[in-house]
Each structure stands twice: as C-alpha cells, then as structure tokens.
Enzyme design. Structure first.
Site, short mmCIF file in Angstrom:
data_model
loop_
_atom_site.label_atom_id
_atom_site.label_comp_id
_atom_site.label_asym_id
_atom_site.label_seq_id
_atom_site.Cartn_x
_atom_site.Cartn_y
_atom_site.Cartn_z
N VAL B 96 0.75 -1.08 -0.03
CA VAL B 96 0.13 0.27 -0.27
C VAL B 96 0.87 1.14 -0.51
O VAL B 96 0.69 1.82 -0.41
CB VAL B 96 -1.25 0.15 0.83
CG1 VAL B 96 0.31 0.50 2.31
CG2 VAL B 96 -2.17 1.11 1.03
N GLY B 311 -4.83 -6.83 1.38
CA GLY B 311 -5.74 -6.21 2.22
C GLY B 311 -4.90 -4.32 2.25
O GLY B 311 -4.62 -4.47 1.06
N GLU B 312 -4.94 -4.38 2.94
CA GLU B 312 -3.90 -3.11 3.02
C GLU B 312 -4.62 -1.77 2.24
O GLU B 312 -4.17 -0.51 2.97
CB GLU B 312 -2.70 -3.16 2.45
CG GLU B 312 -2.14 -4.22 3.26
CD GLU B 312 -0.28 -3.84 2.68
OE1 GLU B 312 -0.63 -3.09 2.06
OE2 GLU B 312 0.78 -5.15 3.51
N GLY B 313 -5.83 -1.70 2.03
CA GLY B 313 -5.88 -0.96 0.59
C GLY B 313 -5.53 -0.90 -0.68
O GLY B 313 -5.57 -0.09 -1.44
#
Lengths: 358, 358
Positions: B96, B311-313
């Site tokens: 990210v 995930g993480e963005g």
C-alpha cells in the site's frame, strides 16, 4: 509476400524467471496475495530482462485508416468519422487523448490510409498506403505489395520511437468487420460468433453485417495464410499494427494490446511469429463478442473487463497504471528481512518467502 | 449503543443525473462505449455534485488493530505481524505504501488497537482503544462503549482529513475471521460460505478456523443487531472504519472500498445508514470467497477482479486511476459539436448523442 528478416528474442530464461519469482515471493505479503499483479510483474521482468523492471517513455500508437467495405453499410457510422476522430485525437478531445494525458503516454497518430488529407500536425505521422482500402466484397482489400508496405511502415515507426513499451490503438470505420473475418479465418471460429454490433448497429444492421461478411469470407476462401487473409480483408491500420507488434517484440518492448482490432493485428503477427504473444499484455476484454474468443486463441488473459467497446487504445490506456504498479512492486516493496516482518507460523525462513499480512 | 446524530445526504437528484447522462452521451464516442467507466463517471458526478467532478487530495486511511481471537490459531501468521506491518507501512516498504506513492495518495495509518506501542511517526495516528480485542470465543471482543468510541474515532479522523475522497485499508492478523462472522450474521449467509484461507491457511488450518468461528457465532447468537455483532466479533480497526464510512458519506466524500475487511465495515455502516453505499466504489473482488457474497449483499459491482487477497488498501489503490479517468472523461473529452464529429448514420442530432468511432 515476404517480410524483412525478423528475430523475436525467446523469453525462456529459467534463471531470471527463478530470480523474479523469488523476489516476488520475498516481498512483505503472503505468497500470491497480489494475484494477477504478481504474474504481470513476472512477465514484465522477463520482457525487460530485470528483477527491477522500469517502464520508460511509453508510446501510445494509434493507427487509423478507412475501409472500402464500409460502403456496404457494415458500421453504424459514416466513414467521415475516421478522419474527424483523427482530428479529435490530435486536438486532445478524444478518450484516448484524455487518458494518454492522464498517464503521460506519448501519443502518435498514424494516417495509414485515411480518406482525407491532413495538414501537418504535432503527433501525426502520415504513412498513407492509399485513401482507404478497396471494397473487400469486390476483391482483395489491398494488394500484397500494399500489405507488405504497411507492415514495413509499422516496423519502421516503432524503430523510431523511444522507450521500452508500446500501447496499441486504432481508428477506422468498418474495422470490426475486418477483425471479425480475420478471427473467423485464422482461428477457425464460426463467423456468427465473431461478429458483433461494433459501434452500435441495430438488429437489422447486425444482420446485414453478418450477411456481407459471410459473402466476403466466401469470396476470399483461398486466403488461408495469415498475410493473404490480412490483404483480403484489410485494413491498412491493422497491417501497420502487425508491423508494430513484430518490431516491438523483436526489440523486447512491452506491448499493451487494446481491444478487438489491435487484438486481430496481434493474431496476424502471432501467425507469422508465435513468440510475439510473450511480449503482449491484454489490457481488457471488450463487449464485442469475438474479442473473448480472440484472446483465448492467443492464450492471453485480459487485465480489465469493463464492457468497453471504443477502441482508440482507450482500454490499453486505462490498464496502463497496473503495469506501472507491477514494476513498482518489484522495485520498491520491502523484503521480509529488510522490513523485519515475521514469516508465517511454522514457515521455513530459508525457503522462498511464504508472505505475511492481514 | 447510540451513535452521534448523522445525516447522509440523499444522492437522488434527477436533474443532475440527467445533466450528467447527457454530458456523457454527448462525448465523442458511441453511446455506452466506455462501459463501466461511464457508470462510474455518473456516480462520481452525483457524489461530488458536478458535471465536471474533480477528485481532490485523496486520503488512504489504513486502520490497524489486533484480535484476541488470533490466539485460537485462525490465521497463518502470528499477531506480531500486525505491528511489524504498521512499521512497514510507515517506512514505505509495504504494497500500500508503494501504490499510494505511485498515485499520490496521502497515507494515514491509524493504530486503533495494535498490541504494540509505536514511537510517534509521520503518517501515524494513535487512536488505540486497547492493545487488541478480547478473545471473542470467551466473550464479546469489545464492550459497547469501546465500539462506540472506535466509531467516533473514525468519524473524527475523517472530519480532520482534507479532500473529497477516502480510500479504505486495514491491517490486523485475524481480521478475516471477524469479517466472516459479520457477513454470516448480517447478511444471513451460511458461515461455511463466508470463511476462506485468509492470508494462506492450509486445509487443516481452514478446518480449525471454520470450527472456531462456528463456536464463536453460537456463543454470540443474541448479537443480531449490526453494532452488537460488531462488538461481539470485533475488531477495533473495523469499528474505526465504520465511523470513517459514516462520516465520509455524511460529508459527500467518495469512498473507495478495498477488500473483504473494509467491505465488512461498509456492511455494518450500511446497516446503520443504508445510503452510505451510494458513496462507495468497490475497487475489486478478492480471492476470499466471502467477498463476492458481501459485495452482492451491498449491491456493489467491483471494478477489478485480480485475485488479490492482501488487504492494506492495496486493491483500492490499484483501482484509483480508474476513478481519475472517469472524472477526466467528464471534464476533458470533447462533445460531438465541439470536435466537429458526425453522429451515426441517420442519427438524430437533436437527441442526446449517439456517439461516434471505430
């Protein structure tokens, strides 16, 4: 017809592939967690010959030409739209102009055979074979010599462009017809599966298009060789793109393919030199029904599925940042060791990374 | 529990919708030829209240916290990876971080309840409710007061951020478990369909995760209300994201949702205030099997399908340029009149444009 000698470098390099896979697996993420971005990073690393690949000076090449067959009413738009849209590309108002600006892609528009004389303009290359192809329902769209010249033009254009990545686009009223016939002939797909509404034919228009293309395919039943089929069905922009694909692969450039028509050019280039597909990234799968079949024939998996049916290179431009991301992941992401992140419970720290995260 | 008063502006504005649709249809392309980019342009225009929408100062908000349930072995990774990855986000080495840099997204990492004390750092906000939730298999993950506080924190954080767009990300070992239970409870989906391998459990690990989550769901059978379920299953990062979603929608900001966990936060916010989904753009559909069901429950169609499961963005960041493209199409593309491009054969020039092109 004979093409100039061509050598496509083989990307089969087990040592580099292994290095790339280890680098990807050792980034601070679970193994495979970036999905298709990881496969893309591997491909770009192989093409550019580096575990830290960098895309440089990307070139959007939009090839435009007219089609004699358009007189048979196979498109929802008049042929004049070809030259009008070329003007729009150059003036910065078309979708591909906007997207190329967004992503800092240098835009070159090539008049490969538009039925119009353009004034000189920045970003315009005139490599006109003729003002439009012949009507393919009356004879071959182009002569073998014209076809070879257009391919040679595409090769020369790419040789003169800087950078290590080419994005392909096109414009030509009637060119989904040429692409459909090339797909039917070269991939052996029934014509009915290859024909769609293009820019937006109604039901009657689609029926007429199917009928005309059926007739044209039958007329050129002997054009089974890829280059013969290209000459029979057209068009000049597709032939120029075939040359661009061949030369880009020969020079180990990344080739970002747009939709159905640029895909048809890749299909012809692939018939001449199968290894070109290793250099190709399919940016998207379009709404034109033949496109999915074409990608399957080439073994290419599209990055995006957004129901695009515009051409111009718009899909290639939309997908471009994903290629940039894949390269940056390789260049900029930290390894487990460098970031001090634990591997998975019970994971073997000496094996290629098993990743970490949420 | 009671939340502070909240009003989500209704995006039902037939006049603006009509203006936007006309503007899109009158761009130099066949009607609908930019596919999902056109629908996205319409949505962004409605959210930002303009036929020339402009995304400003986009904020990537990554909320992190630990989960007591992780002690039950529901993740392939140890809880320490949560704080180690927060450090990696801040140091710029995580996926990210790399993608936020690529797209000039301001990155804010929020410690919502990580089991670690961080030194002050640029880009880090400490809004820690507690060092990890309680083990949800022994009692509620958090108290109603903790849940309300985390939601209030999310609201306050977004209020203090500049710009008109928020991208959501998260980090928390064990948080696919919380998201799976929220999906099962709030969408009424059988648990077995909601549980996946997360960061990479093996078959035995997945069986154990299913068994544990089944037990935890049964323990909190009475937690049927969305906020009660959130308190029961956790986590602090999800609750903080719920607040962020509510406040962003209240302020008419564009909300770019990442994967399964941020999607679960949207689902809770949606249960509180259904209109929030009008502000949400689903960036991608992940490889986690529950995610497709969650998106269906919310009526959101993902932009990308790239088998991401990080995930993480990271997915939100990958999709971001598509939002930019949609806005630029509205702002920068020429109309038929301005570009002097013909409409389709027999088209009615007084009707909203029927497009032009290949």
């Amino acid at each position: 017809m004979n093409l100039d000698p061509l050598r496509i470098p083989d990307l089969h390099d087990p040592a580099l592939r292994d290095q790339l896979q280890r680098a990807i697996d050792n980034k601070t993420k679970p193994r495979g967690a970036l999905g298709r971005i990881e496969a893309l990073a591997l491909q770009l690393g192989l093409i550019l010959g580096s575990t830290r690949p960098e895309l440089m000076a990307p070139q959007m090449l939009v090839c435009a030409a007219d089609h004699g067959l358009a007189a048979r009413g196979v498109s929802a738009y008049p042929s004049d739209v070809t030259w009008q849209m070329v003007q729009n590309f150059l003036a910065g108002g078309a979708a591909v102009s906007v997207l190329a600006r967004q992503h800092a892609l240098a835009l070159t528009v090539v008049d490969c055979g538009v039925r119009h004389d353009f004034a000189p303009a920045d970003g315009l290359l005139v490599r006109k074979i003729a003002p439009g192809t012949h009507d393919a329902s009356a004879g071959p769209a182009m002569s073998p010599a014209q076809c070879a010249q257009a391919i040679a033009n595409g090769r020369q254009i790419v040789r003169a462009l800087p950078g290590n990545a080419v994005l392909l686009g096109e414009m030509g009223i009637g060119n989904t017809s040429a692409a459909s016939m090339l797909l039917a002939r070269l991939a052996g797909v029934p014509l009915a599966h290859c024909v769609g509404v293009g820019t937006g034919l109604d039901a009657a228009g689609l029926a007429r298009k199917r009928e005309v293309l059926h007739e044209v395919l039958a007329l050129h039943a002997g054009a089974t060789d890829a280059l013969a089929a290209l000459a029979a069905f057209g068009g000049f922009e597709i032939a120029t793109l075939v040359g661009a694909v061949l030369e880009a692969a020969a020079q180990r450039r990344v080739i970002v393919v747009d939709g159905f028509i640029t895909g048809a050019a890749v299909m012809v280039a692939h018939a001449v030199a199968p290894d070109v597909v290793q250099y190709c990234v399919a940016s998207h799968e379009s709404a034109e029904p033949g496109h999915a079949l074409l990608l399957k024939h080439l073994g290419l998996q599209p990055l995006l599925r957004m129901d695009l049916r515009l051409g111009e290179g718009s899909g290639a431009a939309l997908a471009w940042p994903l290629l940039e991301s894949a390269c940056r992941i390789l260049r900029e992401m930290a390894s487990f060791e460098a970031a001090g992140v634990s591997r998975r419970d019970g994971g073997d720290d000496t094996a290629p990374g098993q990743g970490a995260a949420a």
